[in-house]
Design a protein around this motif. Structure first.
Motif, PDB file in Angstrom:
ATOM      1  N   ARG A 104       0.855  -1.197   0.000  1.00 20.21           N
ATOM      2  CA  ARG A 104       0.000   0.000   0.000  1.00 20.21           C
ATOM      3  C   ARG A 104       0.885   1.239   0.000  1.00 20.21           C
ATOM      4  NH1 ARG A 104      -5.194   1.722   1.926  1.00 20.21           N
ATOM      5  NH2 ARG A 104      -5.129   3.734   2.989  1.00 20.21           N
ATOM      6  N   VAL A 105       0.533   2.210  -0.826  1.00 24.91           N
ATOM      7  CA  VAL A 105       1.243   3.481  -0.872  1.00 24.91           C
ATOM      8  C   VAL A 105       0.236   4.607  -0.675  1.00 24.91           C
ATOM      9  CG1 VAL A 105       2.656   5.053  -2.254  1.00 24.91           C
ATOM     10  CG2 VAL A 105       2.991   2.575  -2.462  1.00 24.91           C
ATOM     11  N   VAL A 106       0.515   5.475   0.286  1.00 25.43           N
ATOM     12  CA  VAL A 106      -0.277   6.689   0.463  1.00 25.43           C
ATOM     13  C   VAL A 106       0.643   7.857   0.149  1.00 25.43           C
ATOM     14  CG1 VAL A 106      -1.671   8.090   2.007  1.00 25.43           C
ATOM     15  CG2 VAL A 106      -1.665   5.603   2.266  1.00 25.43           C
ATOM     16  N   THR A 107       0.234   8.700  -0.787  1.00 27.33           N
ATOM     17  CA  THR A 107       1.063   9.823  -1.198  1.00 27.33           C
ATOM     18  C   THR A 107       0.316  11.129  -0.940  1.00 27.33           C
ATOM     19  OG1 THR A 107       2.307  10.809  -3.040  1.00 27.33           O
ATOM     20  CG2 THR A 107       0.306   9.582  -3.633  1.00 27.33           C
ATOM     21  N   VAL A 108       1.032  12.104  -0.403  1.00 28.26           N
ATOM     22  CA  VAL A 108       0.436  13.366   0.047  1.00 28.26           C
ATOM     23  C   VAL A 108       0.934  14.509  -0.827  1.00 28.26           C
ATOM     24  CG1 VAL A 108       0.162  14.948   1.993  1.00 28.26           C
ATOM     25  CG2 VAL A 108       0.378  12.490   2.406  1.00 28.26           C
ATOM     26  N   GLU A 109       0.002  15.351  -1.257  1.00 26.70           N
ATOM     27  CA  GLU A 109       0.340  16.479  -2.131  1.00 26.70           C
ATOM     28  C   GLU A 109      -0.426  17.717  -1.666  1.00 26.70           C
ATOM     29  OE1 GLU A 109       1.673  19.054  -4.412  1.00 26.70           O
ATOM     30  OE2 GLU A 109       2.514  17.051  -4.759  1.00 26.70           O
ATOM     31  N   ARG A 110       0.228  18.883  -1.687  1.00 32.55           N
ATOM     32  CA  ARG A 110      -0.420  20.108  -1.216  1.00 32.55           C
ATOM     33  C   ARG A 110      -1.271  20.772  -2.286  1.00 32.55           C
ATOM     34  NH1 ARG A 110       2.461  25.083  -2.118  1.00 32.55           N
ATOM     35  NH2 ARG A 110       1.416  25.885  -0.252  1.00 32.55           N
ATOM     36  N   TYR A 111      -1.037  20.440  -3.575  1.00 34.54           N
ATOM     37  CA  TYR A 111      -1.785  21.069  -4.655  1.00 34.54           C
ATOM     38  C   TYR A 111      -2.965  20.200  -5.089  1.00 34.54           C
ATOM     39  CZ  TYR A 111       2.068  24.392  -5.286  1.00 34.54           C
ATOM     40  OH  TYR A 111       3.019  25.363  -5.105  1.00 34.54           O
ATOM     41  N   LYS A 112      -4.131  20.808  -5.168  1.00 33.75           N
ATOM     42  CA  LYS A 112      -5.327  20.077  -5.593  1.00 33.75           C
ATOM     43  C   LYS A 112      -5.196  19.569  -7.024  1.00 33.75           C
ATOM     44  CE  LYS A 112     -10.356  20.492  -6.048  1.00 33.75           C
ATOM     45  NZ  LYS A 112     -11.530  21.373  -5.878  1.00 33.75           N
ATOM     46  N   THR A 113      -4.647  20.411  -7.922  1.00 31.76           N
ATOM     47  CA  THR A 113      -4.501  20.019  -9.330  1.00 31.76           C
ATOM     48  C   THR A 113      -3.639  18.769  -9.451  1.00 31.76           C
ATOM     49  OG1 THR A 113      -4.756  22.290 -10.100  1.00 31.76           O
ATOM     50  CG2 THR A 113      -3.646  20.756 -11.598  1.00 31.76           C
ATOM     51  N   LEU A 114      -2.486  18.755  -8.767  1.00 32.17           N
ATOM     52  CA  LEU A 114      -1.600  17.596  -8.843  1.00 32.17           C
ATOM     53  C   LEU A 114      -2.246  16.365  -8.204  1.00 32.17           C
ATOM     54  CD1 LEU A 114       1.897  19.188  -8.062  1.00 32.17           C
ATOM     55  CD2 LEU A 114       0.948  18.553 -10.285  1.00 32.17           C
ATOM     56  N   THR A 115      -2.987  16.588  -7.119  1.00 31.98           N
ATOM     57  CA  THR A 115      -3.691  15.479  -6.458  1.00 31.98           C
ATOM     58  C   THR A 115      -4.665  14.816  -7.415  1.00 31.98           C
ATOM     59  OG1 THR A 115      -3.516  16.593  -4.310  1.00 31.98           O
ATOM     60  CG2 THR A 115      -5.168  14.855  -4.499  1.00 31.98           C
ATOM     61  N   GLU A 116      -5.467  15.627  -8.109  1.00 31.41           N
ATOM     62  CA  GLU A 116      -6.471  15.079  -9.023  1.00 31.41           C
ATOM     63  C   GLU A 116      -5.824  14.395 -10.231  1.00 31.41           C
ATOM     64  OE1 GLU A 116      -9.680  14.712  -8.547  1.00 31.41           O
ATOM     65  OE2 GLU A 116      -9.334  15.543  -6.545  1.00 31.41           O
ATOM     66  N   GLU A 123      -5.960   5.621 -11.704  1.00 32.63           N
ATOM     67  CA  GLU A 123      -7.169   4.939 -12.187  1.00 32.63           C
ATOM     68  C   GLU A 123      -6.980   4.448 -13.620  1.00 32.63           C
ATOM     69  OE1 GLU A 123     -10.398   7.647 -11.684  1.00 32.63           O
ATOM     70  OE2 GLU A 123     -10.412   7.488  -9.484  1.00 32.63           O
ATOM     71  N   ALA A 124      -6.389   5.290 -14.470  1.00 30.50           N
ATOM     72  CA  ALA A 124      -6.195   4.920 -15.877  1.00 30.50           C
ATOM     73  C   ALA A 124      -5.277   3.710 -16.028  1.00 30.50           C
ATOM     74  CB  ALA A 124      -5.634   6.108 -16.655  1.00 30.50           C
ATOM     75  N   LEU A 125      -4.320   3.578 -15.107  1.00 23.34           N
ATOM     76  CA  LEU A 125      -3.367   2.468 -15.170  1.00 23.34           C
ATOM     77  C   LEU A 125      -3.805   1.256 -14.349  1.00 23.34           C
ATOM     78  CD1 LEU A 125      -0.048   4.518 -14.928  1.00 23.34           C
ATOM     79  CD2 LEU A 125      -0.938   3.346 -16.945  1.00 23.34           C
ATOM     80  N   GLY A 126      -4.974   1.364 -13.708  1.00 20.47           N
ATOM     81  CA  GLY A 126      -5.482   0.247 -12.924  1.00 20.47           C
ATOM     82  C   GLY A 126      -4.703   0.012 -11.640  1.00 20.47           C
ATOM     83  N   ILE A 127      -4.089   1.053 -11.108  1.00 19.33           N
ATOM     84  CA  ILE A 127      -3.339   0.929  -9.853  1.00 19.33           C
ATOM     85  C   ILE A 127      -4.315   1.099  -8.690  1.00 19.33           C
ATOM     86  CG2 ILE A 127      -1.540   1.970  -8.410  1.00 19.33           C
ATOM     87  CD1 ILE A 127      -0.152   2.831 -11.038  1.00 19.33           C
ATOM     88  N   VAL A 128      -4.494   0.050  -7.914  1.00 18.36           N
ATOM     89  CA  VAL A 128      -5.528   0.063  -6.870  1.00 18.36           C
ATOM     90  C   VAL A 128      -4.951   0.133  -5.461  1.00 18.36           C
ATOM     91  CG1 VAL A 128      -7.183  -1.180  -8.316  1.00 18.36           C
ATOM     92  CG2 VAL A 128      -5.635  -2.472  -6.833  1.00 18.36           C
ATOM     93  N   ASN A 129      -3.624   0.120  -5.321  1.00 17.94           N
ATOM     94  CA  ASN A 129      -3.037   0.148  -3.971  1.00 17.94           C
ATOM     95  C   ASN A 129      -2.214   1.411  -3.716  1.00 17.94           C
ATOM     96  OD1 ASN A 129      -1.036  -0.701  -5.796  1.00 17.94           O
ATOM     97  ND2 ASN A 129       0.115  -1.763  -4.188  1.00 17.94           N
ATOM     98  N   ALA A 130      -2.432   2.445  -4.542  1.00 19.76           N
ATOM     99  CA  ALA A 130      -1.824   3.755  -4.314  1.00 19.76           C
ATOM    100  C   ALA A 130      -2.937   4.771  -4.140  1.00 19.76           C
ATOM    101  CB  ALA A 130      -0.913   4.152  -5.471  1.00 19.76           C
ATOM    102  N   PHE A 131      -2.833   5.575  -3.087  1.00 22.27           N
ATOM    103  CA  PHE A 131      -3.897   6.518  -2.731  1.00 22.27           C
ATOM    104  C   PHE A 131      -3.285   7.901  -2.530  1.00 22.27           C
ATOM    105  CE2 PHE A 131      -4.714   2.278  -1.200  1.00 22.27           C
ATOM    106  CZ  PHE A 131      -5.976   2.004  -1.703  1.00 22.27           C
ATOM    107  N   VAL A 132      -3.861   8.900  -3.182  1.00 15.21           N
ATOM    108  CA  VAL A 132      -3.320  10.251  -3.089  1.00 15.21           C
ATOM    109  C   VAL A 132      -4.240  11.116  -2.240  1.00 15.21           C
ATOM    110  CG1 VAL A 132      -4.378  10.935  -5.308  1.00 15.21           C
ATOM    111  CG2 VAL A 132      -2.436  12.228  -4.404  1.00 15.21           C
ATOM    112  N   ARG A 133      -3.631  11.902  -1.360  1.00 17.62           N
ATOM    113  CA  ARG A 133      -4.379  12.792  -0.463  1.00 17.62           C
ATOM    114  C   ARG A 133      -3.867  14.220  -0.637  1.00 17.62           C
ATOM    115  NH1 ARG A 133      -6.905   8.353   0.072  1.00 17.62           N
ATOM    116  NH2 ARG A 133      -6.514   6.945   1.817  1.00 17.62           N
ATOM    117  N   GLN A 134      -4.797  15.185  -0.676  1.00 19.14           N
ATOM    118  CA  GLN A 134      -4.369  16.575  -0.612  1.00 19.14           C
ATOM    119  C   GLN A 134      -4.300  16.950   0.860  1.00 19.14           C
ATOM    120  OE1 GLN A 134      -6.941  19.709  -2.020  1.00 19.14           O
ATOM    121  NE2 GLN A 134      -5.249  21.169  -2.200  1.00 19.14           N
ATOM    122  N   ALA A 135      -3.104  17.257   1.332  1.00 17.45           N
ATOM    123  CA  ALA A 135      -2.920  17.554   2.758  1.00 17.45           C
ATOM    124  C   ALA A 135      -1.573  18.231   2.959  1.00 17.45           C
ATOM    125  CB  ALA A 135      -2.986  16.258   3.574  1.00 17.45           C
TER     126      ALA A 135
END
Length: 217
Positions: A104-116, A123-135
């Protein structure tokens, strides 16, 4: 010569550079090979995707060169069951690579644009165990820890002791430590009991960590 052939040749050059640096771990190389880097860079920079230099991305940020990314991810020594925290998602490329190695990978980004954008790429690559958070990643992400590995793509001016509690016992954190406008030391911090054991593994020049979330973009 078509784009696919160009990309294969560029990737082959990247592998030769890694071999010259002694980076030959099959799992690590396989993770990079399975992650289409061109999908994470703006179209105008696609031909330079596997070059050593940094590539400009959205929000005035930049994507580190793949050689440095491979060195740092390799130093993390990620194993299949590991939970990983990344601070500084950028394009999402390194989280995507690490998702091939970790549970599992959780990645944190301060920019909303980069997060989205990162979320869309996963999603496009079918990666289901990486999660991005804006924080605000400067304090980590305690609510989703503890983590076996933590990597931070921005520098601290002193040892980030507040991350100790977010690492599992024996866990490893890699982060640059040093002055904002100068060369920083890339520190590998291993949690032993309630403290860090430090090993310096290189030098980098990263932007200082920002202690906020971007309000507009």
């Amino acid at each position: 010569m078509n784009d696919t052939l160009d990309e294969r040749e560029a990737f082959a050059s990247f592998l030769l550079r890694l071999r010259g640096k002694g980076i030959v771990a099959r799992e690590l190389i396989g993770a990079f090979e399975a992650t289409p880097r061109h999908a994470f860079v703006p179209d105008r920079w696609r031909s330079a995707a596997w070059s050593e230099g940094m590539i400009p991305i959205e929000c005035g940020e930049a994507l580190e060169g793949p050689d440095l990314q491979a060195e740092i991810i390799g130093a993390l020594a990620i194993e299949p069951g590991h939970r990983v925290l990344e601070v500084g998602s950028g394009s999402g490329f390194t989280a995507a690579v690490m998702s091939r190695l970790a549970a599992r990978v959780v990645t944190v980004e301060r920019y909303k644009t980069l997060t989205e954008l990162a979320r869309q790429r996963f999603e496009a690559l079918g990666i289901v165990n990486a999660f991005v958070r804006q924080a605000d990643g400067s304090q980590g992400l305690a609510a989703e820890g503890p983590f076996d590995r933590i990597v931070v793509w921005a520098s601290f001016d002193s040892l980030p002791r507040n991350f100790t509690d977010q690492l599992a016992s024996g866990g490893v954190m890699i982060a640059p430590i040093g002055p904002d406008e100068d060369v920083q030391t890339l520190a590998k911090l291993t949690k032993i009991g309630s403290r860090f054991e430090r090993e310096d593994v290189g030098s980098v020049r990263f932007q200082p960590i920002v202690r906020s979330v971007a309000a507009a973009i």
